[in-house]
Design a protein around this motif. Sequence first.
Motif, short mmCIF file in Angstrom:
data_model
loop_
_atom_site.label_atom_id
_atom_site.label_comp_id
_atom_site.label_asym_id
_atom_site.label_seq_id
_atom_site.Cartn_x
_atom_site.Cartn_y
_atom_site.Cartn_z
N ARG A 28 0.74 -1.30 -0.17
CA ARG A 28 0.06 -0.20 -0.06
C ARG A 28 0.84 1.22 -0.01
NH1 ARG A 28 -3.63 -3.42 4.04
NH2 ARG A 28 -5.08 -4.39 2.54
N TYR A 65 -9.20 10.80 0.96
CA TYR A 65 -9.62 9.66 1.25
C TYR A 65 -10.14 8.70 0.29
CZ TYR A 65 -13.15 6.32 3.45
OH TYR A 65 -13.54 5.16 3.72
N GLU A 66 -10.72 9.46 -0.85
CA GLU A 66 -11.28 8.57 -2.17
C GLU A 66 -10.13 8.00 -2.86
OE1 GLU A 66 -14.24 11.22 -0.40
OE2 GLU A 66 -12.47 11.81 -1.16
N ILE A 69 -8.87 4.99 -1.08
CA ILE A 69 -9.55 3.89 -1.06
C ILE A 69 -9.33 3.29 -2.61
CG2 ILE A 69 -12.00 2.97 -1.37
CD1 ILE A 69 -11.02 3.58 1.41
N LYS A 72 -6.68 1.10 -2.84
CA LYS A 72 -6.86 -0.27 -2.39
C LYS A 72 -6.37 -0.13 -0.83
CE LYS A 72 -6.71 -2.85 -6.48
NZ LYS A 72 -6.20 -4.00 -7.29
N TRP A 73 -6.45 0.92 -0.05
CA TRP A 73 -6.17 1.20 1.29
C TRP A 73 -7.58 0.90 1.84
CZ3 TRP A 73 -2.60 5.06 3.47
CH2 TRP A 73 -1.37 5.21 2.75
N PRO A 74 -7.24 0.04 3.11
CA PRO A 74 -8.45 -0.18 4.02
C PRO A 74 -9.14 1.07 4.40
CG PRO A 74 -6.64 -1.54 4.63
CD PRO A 74 -5.96 -0.57 3.63
N GLU A 75 -10.34 1.13 4.59
CA GLU A 75 -11.04 2.16 5.22
C GLU A 75 -10.57 2.96 6.62
OE1 GLU A 75 -15.36 1.75 5.61
OE2 GLU A 75 -15.66 1.23 3.66
N ILE A 76 -10.19 2.10 7.51
CA ILE A 76 -9.68 2.31 8.61
C ILE A 76 -8.13 3.07 8.40
CG2 ILE A 76 -8.67 0.40 9.15
CD1 ILE A 76 -8.93 0.94 12.21
N THR A 77 -7.42 2.55 7.72
CA THR A 77 -6.14 3.07 7.18
C THR A 77 -6.08 4.35 6.49
OG1 THR A 77 -5.47 0.76 6.84
CG2 THR A 77 -3.67 2.59 6.40
N ALA A 78 -7.26 4.60 5.59
CA ALA A 78 -7.37 5.74 4.81
C ALA A 78 -7.97 6.77 5.78
CB ALA A 78 -8.53 5.61 3.71
N ARG A 79 -8.77 6.49 6.72
CA ARG A 79 -9.11 7.51 7.74
C ARG A 79 -8.02 8.35 8.54
NH1 ARG A 79 -13.79 4.06 8.02
NH2 ARG A 79 -12.82 3.19 10.11
#
Length: 349
Positions: A28, A65-66, A69, A72-79
């Motif tokens: 990632r 954030y978009e 994502i 292909k980053w997980p949502e928690i990682t992106a946040r």
Amino acid sequence: MSISFPGSGLSHTDWLCLSFLSGIGPSRLSRLYTYLSELDQQTPMDEHAPLSLFDEEKTTEAISYELLIALKWPEITARQAMDYFTSGTLSKEQESKRDESLAWLEDADHHLVLQEDELYPTALKEIAVAPAFLYVEGRRDVLSLPKIGIVGARKCTRYGLDVTFQFAEQLSSRGICVVSGGAMGVDTAAHQGALHSKTTPTIGVMGTGLFHRYPNHNQQMFDQILEQGGALISEYPLSTRPRPHLFPPRNRIISGLSMGILVSEASVKSGSLISASYAIQQNREVFALPGRLTDAQSAGCHQLLRQGATLVRHVDDIVAECPALSSASIAKPSVERMATGKESSDSYT
């Protein structure tokens, strides 16, 4: 460390902090690095091109954030990443890792080498999942030496140990840096052969963080690698402990650094064949040593030979397949001078 660097537009500290996020990993980080680097290469004449990424503030504006994502980053990682970019927010654990890493980097022999840095190996940039950065303990300039990776079974025969030692010693005596993974068996014999030559430093690629060199049995050898001007490198955060799933991916770095991979002894189920597979994918030469037909520990090498690997009987067989290595012995680097910092990188590039 808040200075931005050309290429990704993010600082060393930024990349460190990103590497501590939940659910992150080398793949990632590599995808984000590739994206930012490609953005930086867009010409200013393109009215749709983003602002220069040489400015860290503008770089972070290009990250959303978009976008993460989409990478292909997980949502928690992106946040968590966006919290860091917008307000510098990190958890206490992440702050602790950042602080201990920055403290570690204060040592003159400890380095963080980003892809955009001059000493990051060009060959390694070319692989499919190139590490965004490497932790390096020892001398960074050994990364520019001509290199051959040597891999093989952890539970190898006496023959495997002896022949690996001999080939590593001969390669090192010709000014060729031996790269291996520091594991028991063939890896250990490869490093020891290079160390015994006292001619060219050797590089150990760790499957752990550099705070937890593995295996424990080889601590003295790891110290000797550093004392003789070599380096220990890892893509994992410093405090990363040994975990089985971390070791196979480091094989891509061993082959990615090297002009070719020598498999000296391996069964058909040996993890060393993973290194050979990476080498093929990366368009590197694959070499194999033959063994006795009845020896299960040589079955993997025989399989590679049937698949087209180069049969190795002498070190000249390796040099013949890698012409760039033939000039390595013209100016052999001195281990003694490198260990004392008296050898410049210009003398062996």
